[in-house]
Design a protein around this motif. Structure first.
Motif, PDB file in Angstrom:
ATOM      1  N   UNK A  52       0.960  -1.290  -0.008  1.00  0.00           N
ATOM      2  CA  UNK A  52      -0.078   0.026   0.011  1.00  0.00           C
ATOM      3  C   UNK A  52       0.839   1.301   0.002  1.00  0.00           C
ATOM      4  N   UNK A  53       1.989   1.232   0.653  1.00  0.00           N
ATOM      5  CA  UNK A  53       3.104   2.382   0.344  1.00  0.00           C
ATOM      6  C   UNK A  53       3.443   2.710  -0.889  1.00  0.00           C
ATOM      7  N   UNK A  54       3.522   1.675  -1.875  1.00  0.00           N
ATOM      8  CA  UNK A  54       3.863   1.747  -3.102  1.00  0.00           C
ATOM      9  C   UNK A  54       2.472   2.499  -3.827  1.00  0.00           C
ATOM     10  N   UNK A  55       1.156   1.733  -3.801  1.00  0.00           N
ATOM     11  CA  UNK A  55       0.091   2.282  -4.278  1.00  0.00           C
ATOM     12  C   UNK A  55      -0.049   3.596  -3.836  1.00  0.00           C
ATOM     13  N   UNK A  56      -0.001   3.993  -2.607  1.00  0.00           N
ATOM     14  CA  UNK A  56      -0.191   5.403  -1.798  1.00  0.00           C
ATOM     15  C   UNK A  56       0.866   6.506  -2.654  1.00  0.00           C
ATOM     16  N   UNK A  57       1.862   6.037  -2.861  1.00  0.00           N
ATOM     17  CA  UNK A  57       2.961   6.914  -3.427  1.00  0.00           C
ATOM     18  C   UNK A  57       2.667   7.118  -4.843  1.00  0.00           C
ATOM     19  N   UNK A  58       2.484   5.968  -5.599  1.00  0.00           N
ATOM     20  CA  UNK A  58       1.724   6.238  -6.871  1.00  0.00           C
ATOM     21  C   UNK A  58       0.784   7.465  -7.172  1.00  0.00           C
ATOM     22  N   UNK A  59      -0.306   7.247  -6.345  1.00  0.00           N
ATOM     23  CA  UNK A  59      -1.531   8.283  -6.502  1.00  0.00           C
ATOM     24  C   UNK A  59      -0.890   9.503  -6.021  1.00  0.00           C
ATOM     25  N   UNK A  60      -0.138   9.683  -4.992  1.00  0.00           N
ATOM     26  CA  UNK A  60       0.327  10.973  -4.397  1.00  0.00           C
ATOM     27  C   UNK A  60       1.546  11.628  -5.103  1.00  0.00           C
ATOM     28  N   UNK A  61       2.329  10.783  -5.882  1.00  0.00           N
ATOM     29  CA  UNK A  61       3.518  11.513  -6.284  1.00  0.00           C
ATOM     30  C   UNK A  61       4.596  11.555  -5.453  1.00  0.00           C
ATOM     31  N   UNK A  62       4.852  10.442  -4.515  1.00  0.00           N
ATOM     32  CA  UNK A  62       5.799  10.412  -3.373  1.00  0.00           C
ATOM     33  C   UNK A  62       6.718   9.280  -3.370  1.00  0.00           C
ATOM     34  N   UNK A  63       7.630   9.418  -2.593  1.00  0.00           N
ATOM     35  CA  UNK A  63       8.486   8.070  -2.428  1.00  0.00           C
ATOM     36  C   UNK A  63       7.837   7.178  -1.697  1.00  0.00           C
ATOM     37  N   UNK A  64       7.731   5.880  -2.156  1.00  0.00           N
ATOM     38  CA  UNK A  64       6.942   4.744  -1.316  1.00  0.00           C
ATOM     39  C   UNK A  64       7.441   4.727   0.122  1.00  0.00           C
ATOM     40  N   UNK A  65       8.516   4.550   0.468  1.00  0.00           N
ATOM     41  CA  UNK A  65       9.060   4.392   1.867  1.00  0.00           C
ATOM     42  C   UNK A  65       8.673   5.594   2.698  1.00  0.00           C
TER      43      UNK A  65
END
Length: 220
Positions: A52-65
């Motif tokens: 979900x970190x990768x999913x959220x980062x993909x939506x928000x344009x952020x770094x997954x970690x």
């Protein structure tokens, strides 16, 4: 593996903290210009932190970690401030079941959250095994976390039971070969396919305990 046991989920089964993860995802996404939706929440429920970190980062344009660490810190802070408590009947349920068969936990929560619940809410003494989906190959709906919990507990999944509240969790436990009891919460209704995979859908932990008691009284 021989014998049977019961494997419980954590969020929505023992504690009600699903809404905190949703709050964390929504807040982080909003801070990065993305409007989080109920569909996003449904997609992420049951995923491991990495997923979900990768999913959220993909939506928000952020770094997954960074995305994952931010939300985990938010939820951990909510635990520390007393916003999370055991669901009504949770300790009674696990105590009664643990007197009959060995029990395990298979959760999508990170290890820090699992250990907080086990250590500070009085449940750790009942569980022989706890597994986080961060510790296996893939999160729910993949069967990995349930398969690993069953392996560590030394039980036969085909003779054993799982208690889940999310659609991805039901799918995961069923894919691991367990008979699944679902508990449905009004805020997070189950998908039709998940309902079809469950042997019963309950609306309280007292109902879950009654169902488990009846199932465990039947010879495997």
């Amino acid at each position: 593996m021989s014998g049977r046991g019961v494997i419980f989920d954590l969020d929505g089964v023992l504690v009600m903290s699903e809404f905190l993860w949703e709050e964390g995802w929504t807040s982080f996404a909003a801070g990065h210009g993305y409007a989080w939706t109920p569909d996003d929440t449904r997609a992420c429920q049951g995923m491991s932190v990495q997923e979900w970190g990768a999913y959220l980062a993909g939506r928000a344009g952020a770094e997954p970690r960074y995305a994952a660490d931010s939300v985990v810190a938010y939820v951990a802070g909510a635990y520390d401030s007393g916003r999370v408590s055991l669901l009504p009947g949770a300790e009674k349920m696990v105590a009664e079941v643990a007197r009959r068969v060995p029990i395990a936990l298979a959760s999508s929560a990170p290890r820090t959250i699992i250990d907080t619940v086990m250590g500070t809410m009085g449940l750790g003494r009942y569980f022989r095994v706890t597994v986080s989906s961060a510790e296996v190959g893939a999160g729910k709906p993949a069967p990995d976390v349930y398969a690993e919990a069953a392996r560590k507990l030394g039980i036969d999944p085909r003779a054993s039971f799982a208690v889940e509240d999310s659609s991805n969790g039901v799918r995961s436990a069923a894919a691991a070969g367990l008979t699944v009891l679902a508990i449905e919460h009004e805020r997070y209704p189950l998908a039709e396919d998940a309902v079809a995979l469950a042997v019963a859908v309950c609306h309280s932990l007292d109902q879950v305990l009654d169902q488990l008691t009846a199932l465990l009284e039947v010879d495997p």
